[in-house]
Design an enzyme around this catalytic site. Sequence first.
Site, short mmCIF file in Angstrom:
data_model
loop_
_atom_site.label_atom_id
_atom_site.label_comp_id
_atom_site.label_asym_id
_atom_site.label_seq_id
_atom_site.Cartn_x
_atom_site.Cartn_y
_atom_site.Cartn_z
N ILE A 13 0.85 -1.20 0.00
CA ILE A 13 0.00 0.00 0.00
C ILE A 13 0.88 1.25 0.00
CG2 ILE A 13 -1.88 1.20 1.17
CD1 ILE A 13 -2.52 -1.55 2.55
N ASP A 32 12.04 2.04 5.51
CA ASP A 32 11.56 0.66 5.47
C ASP A 32 12.73 -0.26 5.77
OD1 ASP A 32 8.84 -0.63 3.73
OD2 ASP A 32 10.42 -1.94 4.50
N LEU A 34 12.67 -3.39 4.89
CA LEU A 34 12.59 -4.40 3.82
C LEU A 34 12.28 -5.80 4.34
CD1 LEU A 34 15.60 -3.20 1.59
CD2 LEU A 34 13.19 -2.62 1.33
N CYS A 35 11.67 -5.89 5.53
CA CYS A 35 11.37 -7.22 6.05
C CYS A 35 10.25 -7.88 5.25
CB CYS A 35 11.03 -7.19 7.55
SG CYS A 35 9.44 -6.44 7.92
N SER A 125 -7.01 -0.98 10.60
CA SER A 125 -7.59 -2.08 9.83
C SER A 125 -9.00 -2.37 10.31
CB SER A 125 -6.72 -3.32 10.04
OG SER A 125 -7.36 -4.48 9.60
N TYR A 149 -2.91 -9.58 15.83
CA TYR A 149 -2.67 -8.52 14.85
C TYR A 149 -3.67 -7.37 15.06
CZ TYR A 149 -3.09 -6.09 10.38
OH TYR A 149 -3.18 -5.12 9.42
N LYS A 153 -3.29 -3.26 16.31
CA LYS A 153 -3.84 -2.07 15.61
C LYS A 153 -4.68 -1.24 16.58
CE LYS A 153 -2.03 -2.53 11.61
NZ LYS A 153 -1.05 -1.56 11.14
N ASN A 199 -3.61 -14.17 1.50
CA ASN A 199 -4.83 -13.50 1.07
C ASN A 199 -5.33 -14.00 -0.28
OD1 ASN A 199 -3.14 -10.92 2.57
ND2 ASN A 199 -5.12 -11.56 3.33
N LEU A 200 -6.62 -13.79 -0.48
CA LEU A 200 -7.30 -14.38 -1.63
C LEU A 200 -6.73 -13.91 -2.98
CD1 LEU A 200 -9.65 -16.12 -2.66
CD2 LEU A 200 -11.07 -14.04 -2.59
P1 NAD Z 1 3.40 -4.65 3.47
O1 NAD Z 1 3.96 -5.74 4.29
O2 NAD Z 1 3.45 -4.79 1.99
O3 NAD Z 1 4.06 -3.25 3.85
C1 NAD Z 1 4.54 -2.97 5.14
C2 NAD Z 1 5.96 -2.47 5.01
O4 NAD Z 1 6.46 -2.15 6.30
C3 NAD Z 1 6.91 -3.50 4.39
O5 NAD Z 1 7.62 -2.90 3.33
C4 NAD Z 1 7.85 -3.88 5.54
O6 NAD Z 1 9.14 -4.19 5.07
C5 NAD Z 1 7.80 -2.63 6.39
N1 NAD Z 1 8.08 -2.83 7.82
C6 NAD Z 1 7.50 -3.72 8.66
N2 NAD Z 1 7.99 -3.58 9.90
C7 NAD Z 1 8.90 -2.56 9.85
C8 NAD Z 1 9.74 -1.95 10.79
N3 NAD Z 1 9.78 -2.38 12.07
N4 NAD Z 1 10.52 -0.94 10.41
C9 NAD Z 1 10.52 -0.51 9.13
N5 NAD Z 1 9.75 -1.07 8.17
C10 NAD Z 1 8.95 -2.08 8.54
O7 NAD Z 1 1.89 -4.43 3.96
P2 NAD Z 1 0.74 -3.52 3.34
O8 NAD Z 1 -0.32 -4.44 2.85
O9 NAD Z 1 1.30 -2.51 2.44
O10 NAD Z 1 0.19 -2.85 4.66
C11 NAD Z 1 0.60 -1.59 5.10
C12 NAD Z 1 -0.06 -1.28 6.42
O11 NAD Z 1 -1.47 -1.38 6.29
C13 NAD Z 1 0.32 -2.24 7.54
O12 NAD Z 1 0.45 -1.52 8.74
C14 NAD Z 1 -0.86 -3.17 7.61
O13 NAD Z 1 -1.02 -3.71 8.90
C15 NAD Z 1 -2.01 -2.24 7.25
N6 NAD Z 1 -3.17 -2.94 6.69
C16 NAD Z 1 -3.01 -3.78 5.63
C17 NAD Z 1 -4.08 -4.50 5.14
C18 NAD Z 1 -3.93 -5.47 4.00
O14 NAD Z 1 -4.75 -6.38 3.87
N7 NAD Z 1 -2.92 -5.33 3.14
C19 NAD Z 1 -5.37 -4.32 5.70
C20 NAD Z 1 -5.50 -3.43 6.76
C21 NAD Z 1 -4.39 -2.74 7.25
N1 UFG Z 2 -9.97 -17.12 1.14
C1 UFG Z 2 -10.05 -18.34 0.51
N2 UFG Z 2 -8.88 -18.94 0.12
C2 UFG Z 2 -7.66 -18.37 0.30
C3 UFG Z 2 -7.59 -17.11 0.95
C4 UFG Z 2 -8.77 -16.51 1.37
O1 UFG Z 2 -11.14 -18.89 0.31
O2 UFG Z 2 -6.63 -18.98 -0.06
C5 UFG Z 2 -11.22 -16.44 1.54
C6 UFG Z 2 -11.31 -16.17 3.04
O3 UFG Z 2 -11.89 -17.26 3.70
C7 UFG Z 2 -12.20 -14.91 3.05
C8 UFG Z 2 -11.82 -14.18 1.76
O4 UFG Z 2 -11.24 -15.18 0.92
O5 UFG Z 2 -13.55 -15.27 2.96
C9 UFG Z 2 -10.81 -13.06 1.97
O6 UFG Z 2 -9.69 -13.57 2.68
P1 UFG Z 2 -8.33 -12.72 2.82
O7 UFG Z 2 -7.36 -13.59 3.53
O8 UFG Z 2 -7.95 -12.17 1.50
O9 UFG Z 2 -8.76 -11.49 3.72
P2 UFG Z 2 -9.37 -11.45 5.20
O10 UFG Z 2 -10.68 -10.74 5.10
O11 UFG Z 2 -9.35 -12.75 5.84
O12 UFG Z 2 -8.31 -10.55 5.98
C10 UFG Z 2 -7.80 -9.33 5.46
C11 UFG Z 2 -6.36 -9.16 5.90
C12 UFG Z 2 -6.28 -8.95 7.38
C13 UFG Z 2 -7.11 -7.78 7.76
C14 UFG Z 2 -8.51 -7.94 7.27
C15 UFG Z 2 -9.16 -6.63 7.50
O13 UFG Z 2 -5.60 -10.31 5.57
O14 UFG Z 2 -4.95 -8.63 7.70
O15 UFG Z 2 -8.54 -8.25 5.88
O16 UFG Z 2 -10.44 -6.60 7.12
F1 UFG Z 2 -7.13 -7.68 9.09
#
Ligand code: NAD
Ligand code: UFG
Length: 337
Positions: A13, A32, A34-35, A125, A149, A153, A199-200
Amino acid sequence: MKTILVTGGTGYIGSHTVVQLLNAGINVVILDNLCNSNKAVIQRIENLTNKSPYFVEGDIRDRTTLRHLFEQYSCDAVIHFAGLKAVGESEENPLKYFDNNVSGSVTLFEEMLRVNVNTLIFSSSATVYGNPGVVCYSESTPLQPINVYGQTKLMVEDILRSLKKSKPDFQIALLRYFNPVGAHESGQMGEDPFGTPNNLMPFISQVAIGTRPQLMVYGNNYPTPDGTGLRDYIHVEDLAAGHLAALNHLGPDNSFITVNLGTGRPYSVLEVIKSFEKASGKTIPYEVVGPRSGDLAEYYADPSFAKTVLGWEAKLGIDRMCADSWRWQKNNPKGYL
Ligand code: NAD
Ligand code: UFG
């Protein structure tokens, strides 16, 4: 010209948001470690914007790094994406999540305080709502996370509510994302999970490109129209735009907001598969297996507050989300490698 520190800016994101910030004429410093991302993202950002973000490889928990960064760059605001996000891993290794997501955030906020950087956007989230007994979540839906997790948040949200009380000059936006998917329209940037995707959408993409043989559909006995789980998928470009809207909104008179970023229109797993098949021209083989522990049948955002307060709403639908995810996957079968 404004300068914004984007923690986690090489992540999924973060990278899309950095492109929009640079295109809006804002300077960007990325921090970042880069983990969970790849440095190659920077080059893609440069290709797309003809601009270069400053990049600091380092950890938000490392006070020395933060001090150097804030000395070197005069930042006007911070967008704080850095964090770990795997629900299963957070249950297995809670201390890692409290350390990274909570302690790391506290260290970052302390260092912001030291240098009087008091504008912050935090990646929260929908997971903070937990299992509230309703399916449409407004910002006032009770908060009761059901995994570590989600707890991290909510803890950071609580810390920021307390910080705001003690330091009224702070301007803070808590943005609660629903399910971010999709990729940059160019096909040059997208989601590149390390290992097996949780994720899906990334899982479906990898099945479509042939990296994985089939998708496992987690349950088809939910009380939903086709029995599979319903989620509010939001295009990452819409989500990134939400951050710019929040940044524009914050000011002395609008100094604390909590906003859902979703579309309000949920899709089932089978609907996502169908849309992805249409976008890619590929068949997605799948097998229905038992439900995944901790999954809910259905939830989605009430996005009306975001529209009223930020003037923001999601514009891109599921077909575009799938088309952009597929373009990214097709152009980059192994991600950023
Ligand atoms: P991402 O893992 O792609 O990006 C997170 C970045 O943070 C990564 O580049 C990682 O290397 C860096 N990072 C992690 N810990 C760090 C640290 N201690 N110091 C410096 N860098 C660090 O994840 P994303 O999907 O881009 O998510 C971004 C944010 O949005 C996260 O806080 C995540 O919890 C939140 N979020 C994501 C989702 C989702 O489904 N993708 C949904 C809700 C909230
Ligand atoms: N699903 C499958 N097969 C897969 C993966 C997911 O059927 O291999 C289904 C899940 O059961 C769910 C839907 O697809 O019904 C979406 O699943 P995701 O794993 O893509 O997303 P979640 O809604 O479970 O969770 C995501 C993030 C969480 C975050 C949440 C916030 O992974 O980190 O959305 O709404 F907290």
